[in-house]
Design a protein around this motif. Structure first.
Motif, PDB file in Angstrom:
ATOM      1  N   GLN A 150       8.379  50.113 -53.330  1.00 11.62           N
ATOM      2  CA  GLN A 150       7.799  50.710 -52.130  1.00 11.62           C
ATOM      3  C   GLN A 150       6.276  50.675 -52.181  1.00 11.62           C
ATOM      4  N   ASP A 151       5.721  50.907 -53.362  1.00 14.54           N
ATOM      5  CA  ASP A 151       4.269  50.871 -53.500  1.00 14.54           C
ATOM      6  C   ASP A 151       3.737  49.463 -53.255  1.00 14.54           C
ATOM      7  N   TYR A 158      10.128  53.075 -56.717  1.00 18.35           N
ATOM      8  CA  TYR A 158       8.802  53.486 -56.277  1.00 18.35           C
ATOM      9  C   TYR A 158       7.811  52.332 -56.392  1.00 18.35           C
ATOM     10  N   SER A 159       7.969  51.504 -57.408  1.00 15.55           N
ATOM     11  CA  SER A 159       7.098  50.345 -57.557  1.00 15.55           C
ATOM     12  C   SER A 159       7.296  49.372 -56.400  1.00 15.55           C
ATOM     13  N   LYS A 197       3.623  48.916 -49.540  1.00 17.41           N
ATOM     14  CA  LYS A 197       2.520  49.635 -48.900  1.00 17.41           C
ATOM     15  C   LYS A 197       1.186  48.938 -49.155  1.00 17.41           C
ATOM     16  N   ARG A 198       1.010  48.461 -50.383  1.00 22.21           N
ATOM     17  CA  ARG A 198      -0.270  47.861 -50.746  1.00 22.21           C
ATOM     18  C   ARG A 198      -0.326  46.363 -50.453  1.00 22.21           C
TER      19      ARG A 198
END
Length: 354
Positions: free
Chosen positions: A64-65, A61-62, A68-69
């Protein structure tokens, strides 16, 4: 993504490189990443990164985050578990490319560095402790000769008297203390380096151990016959290994393990570092038993003198074994859980590099 021209460059890096798309599907891994994850680049292309490792925290998740950011991040000492159940500690950095929808992960394995650092600290601590124990043993041993001599003179004066029994007790207890201090001092002769077949030593140890082992305790041999001769002192290595084997047998016997088993296993390890020396080849000898295990509060200190988990133990056997293996530029490590206690001895074969 065009990376064909960079394959040779990236494959020569020691850093593991994994390139993934926005769904964390692998698009490219270099040779270091193949080695780190124990996979083939051909078989991983297009497959999800999560199929090959998992972590206790939120790493996917980190990643993917971060994509995204559009921000990169670095994580220190992350614990990864691979698909083959092997665990490792890594530092890794994630660098996203939001424009093209790709993310690059760079991973640096730390287990070897952490082990080297731990071993260096342990060797230094062990050396300090051994010096202190030897100094203390000398200080104890010196007056014992005077006590014994005085008791002998007194025994002659009291010959035939009822009190002579007490002088004999003094002499016997003094002798016992001298034997104990001699064990604390360890062998005083240098290592006689001669070519030795480690399996000849183990066969002798098995023969000796079976004489005292109860019938329900089984000793299993799992040897690698390709291990070449090593240079060492046969008598000192026998004593070092026999101490550990005897401890395993006694642990099984004292705890009435019904199907007790001691497994002696040998393997070759390549490019292994002990202290500050990198050895091209080492012999790895494991003594494994299925006993109750070593109490967690003792596991970090069992190689120090006078530390023992057995009621009848002196706490010197393992300290002596570690000292003897250290004399051969080797090392002993221990891991233990209920049902499996393993002592690993590492002995160098051939040349070393600083």
């Amino acid at each position: 993504m065009q990376n064909v021209h960079f394959d040779k460059v990236l494959d020569n890096l020691l850093t593991a490189i994994v390139v993934m798309d926005a769904n964390l599907n692998i698009q490219y891994i270099n040779a270091a990443a193949e080695n780190l994850l124990s996979v083939s680049g051909m078989h991983t292309h297009g497959k999800n990164f999560n199929d090959y490792f998992c972590e206790n925290d939120d790493t996917p998740y980190s990643i993917q985050d971060a994509l995204k950011r559009g921000v990169n991040f670095t994580k220190r000492r992350a614990r990864w578990q691979l698909s083959n159940a092997r665990e490792m500690t890594v530092d890794y950095t994630v660098t996203p490319d939001a424009d093209d929808g790709f993310v690059v992960l760079e991973a640096h394995p730390l287990d070897r560095l952490l082990r080297i650092s731990r071993d260096e600290a342990w060797i230094a601590s062990q050396e300090t402790t051994n010096n202190m124990v030897r100094s203390m043993a000398h200080e104890i041993k010196n007056p014992l000769g005077g006590i014994r001599g005085a008791a002998q003179l007194l025994s002659r004066e009291l010959s035939g008297h009822d009190l002579d029994e007490f002088t004999k007790i003094i002499i016997d207890e003094t002798d016992r203390l001298r034997r104990l201090t001699d064990r604390m001092l360890g062998p005083n002769k240098p290592v006689a380096h001669k070519p030795i077949n480690i399996h000849e030593i183990l066969e002798h140890i098995v023969s000796v151990a079976r004489l005292d082992a109860p019938e329900h305790i089984q000793i299993i041999k799992d040897y690698d016959p390709s291990i070449p001769d090593l240079l060492g002192d046969k008598e000192q290595l026998i004593q070092a290994i026999l101490n550990i084997v005897n401890n395993a047998v006694q642990a099984l016997s004292e705890n009435n393990i019904e199907h007790g088993c001691v497994n002696l296993k040998t393997r070759i390890r390549r490019r292994f570092t002990i202290g500050r020396k990198n050895h091209q080849l080492i012999a790895e000898l494991s003594v494994i038993d299925n006993g109750p295990g070593i109490p967690p509060e003792l596991i970090e200190d069992i190689f120090f003198p006078m530390i023992t988990g057995r009621a009848e133990g002196t706490g010197l056997g393992l300290a002596i074994s570690q000292n003897l293996i250290t004399r051969h530029e080797g090392l002993i490590e221990c891991s233990s859980v209920p049902g499996k206690t393993e002592f690993k001895m590492y002995l160098p074969l051939g040349n070393t590099n600083a």
